[in-house]
Design a protein around this motif. Structure first.
Motif, short mmCIF file in Angstrom:
data_model
loop_
_atom_site.label_atom_id
_atom_site.label_comp_id
_atom_site.label_asym_id
_atom_site.label_seq_id
_atom_site.Cartn_x
_atom_site.Cartn_y
_atom_site.Cartn_z
N PRO A 140 -12.40 -45.96 14.38
CA PRO A 140 -13.11 -45.81 13.51
C PRO A 140 -14.54 -44.96 13.73
N ASP A 141 -15.01 -45.21 15.04
CA ASP A 141 -16.32 -44.53 15.52
C ASP A 141 -15.78 -43.13 15.99
N ILE A 142 -16.71 -42.27 15.26
CA ILE A 142 -16.38 -40.69 15.74
C ILE A 142 -16.88 -40.36 16.99
N GLY A 143 -17.95 -41.18 17.60
CA GLY A 143 -18.13 -40.78 18.97
C GLY A 143 -17.43 -41.26 20.05
N ALA A 144 -16.67 -42.39 19.83
CA ALA A 144 -15.42 -42.73 20.65
C ALA A 144 -14.42 -41.66 20.62
N ARG A 145 -13.99 -41.27 19.22
CA ARG A 145 -12.71 -40.52 19.00
C ARG A 145 -13.06 -39.04 19.53
N MET B 190 -17.21 -26.07 22.10
CA MET B 190 -17.06 -27.10 22.12
C MET B 190 -17.56 -27.90 20.74
N CYS B 191 -18.52 -27.36 20.31
CA CYS B 191 -19.23 -27.88 19.19
C CYS B 191 -18.63 -27.61 17.91
N TYR B 192 -17.78 -26.56 17.99
CA TYR B 192 -17.05 -26.49 16.70
C TYR B 192 -15.78 -26.85 17.04
N GLN B 193 -15.06 -26.44 18.10
CA GLN B 193 -13.70 -26.78 18.27
C GLN B 193 -13.35 -28.34 18.35
N LEU B 194 -14.05 -29.24 18.89
CA LEU B 194 -14.05 -30.60 18.89
C LEU B 194 -13.83 -31.14 17.27
N PRO B 195 -14.96 -30.93 16.38
CA PRO B 195 -15.20 -31.29 15.22
C PRO B 195 -14.02 -30.97 14.45
N SER B 196 -13.33 -29.59 14.79
CA SER B 196 -12.15 -29.26 13.84
C SER B 196 -11.05 -30.18 14.14
N LEU B 197 -10.85 -30.68 15.53
CA LEU B 197 -9.73 -31.43 15.77
C LEU B 197 -9.92 -33.10 15.23
N LEU B 198 -11.25 -33.29 14.89
CA LEU B 198 -11.78 -34.62 14.46
C LEU B 198 -11.37 -34.76 13.01
N ARG B 199 -11.55 -33.59 12.15
CA ARG B 199 -11.62 -33.56 10.82
C ARG B 199 -10.25 -33.22 10.13
N ASP B 200 -10.20 -33.85 9.12
CA ASP B 200 -8.83 -33.26 8.48
C ASP B 200 -8.76 -31.79 8.31
#
Length: 622
Positions: free
Chosen positions: A11-16, A59-69
């Motif tokens: 559940p924690d976004i930081g850990a993911r 990385m500031c947009y690539q990684l959130p893209s992988l974390l979000r639907d």
């Protein structure tokens, strides 16, 4: 299945985020404000990010893209940037694609199908393509994770690389109000930041501003004498066999410099908009894919080029602004290793840039801003203090110490003397000759050179004739250039670049204004800097492994990487970064688990290349 569709249930976004960073990209941890930015965007927030080249913006947009639907949509202005970033992402196991003019109709349809089917993690789109009704309708049907607007300074008319098509990106906030937007740039002063925020509807969004400092880059600005010869000396003494970029103002000069470097045994290729498109593409591909290529280019080259091992950037002509200088020099040393930003600069550069501003079709307000930006760059070139401090100060950042230890002025501090009398002599000469002549004629009068032109205008009869014999021509040029930089003289483009007095010259002539000039003994300064700037004496990059620790293995790894890159049709650094090769050569891993611990080796690269790399380590003598 895209990575974004197979999410960890943590559940924690930081850990993911940390888990994806490690498993996909092979990196052990975040840098600077990356984690804060990624968390903010992954949770649905908008923001503006200013981070230097090589600081980890992507990385500031690539990684959130992988974390979000859904699929992250990246607006990028250059095909080369899209191609290289997508190649790197695919190597890491990310489902990424481009949608631009290089695709055939069938290829574009397949990308669109994959987007609608939810089969993409990241999609790179040019701004012109994105703003078409077809593309906007397509995005309206898709599940979009976020919009990332890269090179966001292009939206600002005050920025150094304004692109009108970027203004239309304001439509994203209107059509997709619930999709987070992140705008990113490496270069923007306060005025440019304000306009980016206004045009992209980010005025209420937080701004994450990282340090603009690139401590691994050595800044050097030298007096332009024979710039090509000076450049050849710099390359031969410090950067033999290194990749580099040389910027020139004109296409003709690009061709001449590339030819001169090639004649000197340096593998140099030209790049400018006047070249055949096929030649231009081949030259760029060689620069990206081969080691030790020097590209000589106009500013048409470079934005978005992701090559990490560019060891030097040289300017043979003055850029238009500090933003342009910072952006272009920032293409050196993206991997954090010691690199050089070198520029040869002279009075003619100021005159030429000022003439271009005066003759432009821009508004009076635009011309005033452009002149102010040029003046700030000239002040950087002429400063006797730390160049890094001056550069960072322009972007509103201050340093705790006065000396950076890695610019020419800090390494070899210039001597300064009271130049009031010299300034008065020169300004008097300008005044008494009618403010109608350029530098060469004025110097002829000052040193008492009886030329045909001097006699034609009876300037040998003036009281200022010969009053400056204590300096030679080169030294007078330095004085003249510094007075222009201080604003006591200006070049009049309407009068064939005649030098004219400004209002502030009156105070100098009356003795009311102090004038401190940098001394420039013949050849001494350049020799001193050259002696202190050999490659072996550059400050080491933090955390970098030394290639010398295992030269045989290091060479074998580079040869293997080149072969794999050729087979896969991608740049060598997409296969493995130099820093990853350095790590393997230093650690000599014996198991897949040990290899996995090297920064840059993610799960997919371990799967693709692990056995080959371990075999290479075992069979290469250390």
């Amino acid at each position: 299945m895209p990575i974004s569709a197979a999410r960890d249930q943590e559940p924690d976004i930081g850990a993911r985020a940390l888990s994806v960073l490690n498993h996909v990209f092979g990196l052990p941890g975040f840098r600077g404000a990356q984690e804060q930015i990624i968390r903010h965007v992954a949770e649905g927030g908008n923001c503006l990010v200013l981070m230097p080249t090589g600081g980890g913006k992507s990385m500031c947009y690539q990684l959130p893209s992988l974390l979000r639907d859904g699929c992250g949509v990246v607006v990028s202005p250059l095909i080369a940037l899209m191609r290289d970033q997508v190649a790197g992402l695919v190597e890491a196991g990310v489902n990424a694609a481009v949608l631009n003019s290089t695709l055939s109709y069938e290829e574009a349809n397949e990308v669109e199908r994959r987007l609608l089917a939810g089969d993409l993690d990241l999609l790179y789109v040019a701004p012109e393509r994105l703003l078409t009704p077809r593309c906007l309708n397509l995005l309206g049907q898709a599940n979009i994770a976020l919009f990332a607007i890269d090179e966001a300074h292009c939206v600002s008319q005050w920025g150094h690389d304004f692109r009108p098509e970027y203004i239309g990106l304001s439509a994203l906030a209107e059509r997709f109000p619930d999709v987070p937007r992140i705008a990113l740039t490496a270069t923007a002063d306060a005025m440019t930041r304000k306009e980016i925020a206004e045009r992209l509807s980010l005025t209420d969004a937080p701004q994450f501003v990282a340090s603009f400092d690139r401590p691994n880059i050595r800044y050097e600005i030298v007096d332009k004498q024979n710039a090509v010869t000076q450049l050849k000396n710099v390359i031969a003494e410090r950067h033999a066999g290194d990749a580099g970029v040389v910027y020139c103002l004109s296409r003709a000069k690009v061709e001449d410099v590339a030819s001169a470097l090639s004649d000197a045994g340096i593998t140099a290729l030209p790049y400018h908009a006047g070249l055949d498109a096929g030649v231009r593409a081949r030259n760029q591909d060689r620069f990206l894919n081969e080691d030790g290529i020097v590209i000589v280019a106009t500013i048409a080259f470079g934005m978005g080029i992701d090559k990490p091992d560019v060891r030097f950037v040289a300017h043979l002509d003055l850029p238009k602004s500090i933003e342009a200088y910072y952006q272009e020099t920032g293409r050196a040393g993206r991997d954090g290793k010691p690199s050089t930003a070198w520029m040869a600069y002279g009075l003619s550069d100021i005159v030429q840039q000022r003439r271009m501003i005066d003759e432009s079709t821009g508004s009076d307000a635009f011309k005033r801003v452009s002149i102010g930006k040029l003046d700030a760059l000239v002040a950087l070139a002429e400063t006797v203090h730390c160049r890094r401090q001056r550069l960072l100060g322009y972007f509103g950042e201050t340093r705790d110490t006065g000396s950076c230890g890695n610019c020419d002025n800090c390494l070899t501090p210039p001597k300064v003397r009271d130049g009031k009398v010299l300034a008065q002599k020169l300004l008097s000469c300008v005044y008494r000759t009618g403010q109608r002549f350029g530098a060469m004629h004025l110097i002829d009068v000052l040193v008492g050179r009886l030329t045909e032109r001097v006699q034609q205008f009876n300037h040998d009869k003036l009281s200022v004739f010969g009053i400056g014999r204590e300096l030679n021509e080169k030294q007078w040029r330095a004085v003249l250039r510094q007075l222009v930089a201080m604003g006591h003289l200006r070049a009049d483009s309407e009068a064939f670049n005649a030098l004219k007095l400004t209002d502030s010259a009156r105070g100098v002539l009356k003795g009311e204004t102090a004038v401190m000039l940098r001394e420039q003994p013949e050849g001494a300064r350049n020799r001193a800097v050259r002696g202190k700037s050999r490659r072996g004496e550059l400050a080491p990059a933090s955390g970098a492994h030394s290639a010398a620790a295992n030269p045989a293995l290091h060479a074998a790894l580079r040869a293997w990487r080149s072969e794999v890159a050729r087979e896969r049709g991608v740049p060598a650094y997409v296969v493995l970064h130099d820093s990853t090769i350095d790590g393997i050569a230093a650690v000599r891993p014996g198991t897949l688990n040990e290899l996995r611990g090297i920064a840059g080796i993610g799960d997919k690269k371990l799967e693709h290349y692990g056995d080959q790399l371990l075999t290479l380590v075992r069979t290469t003598d250390g």
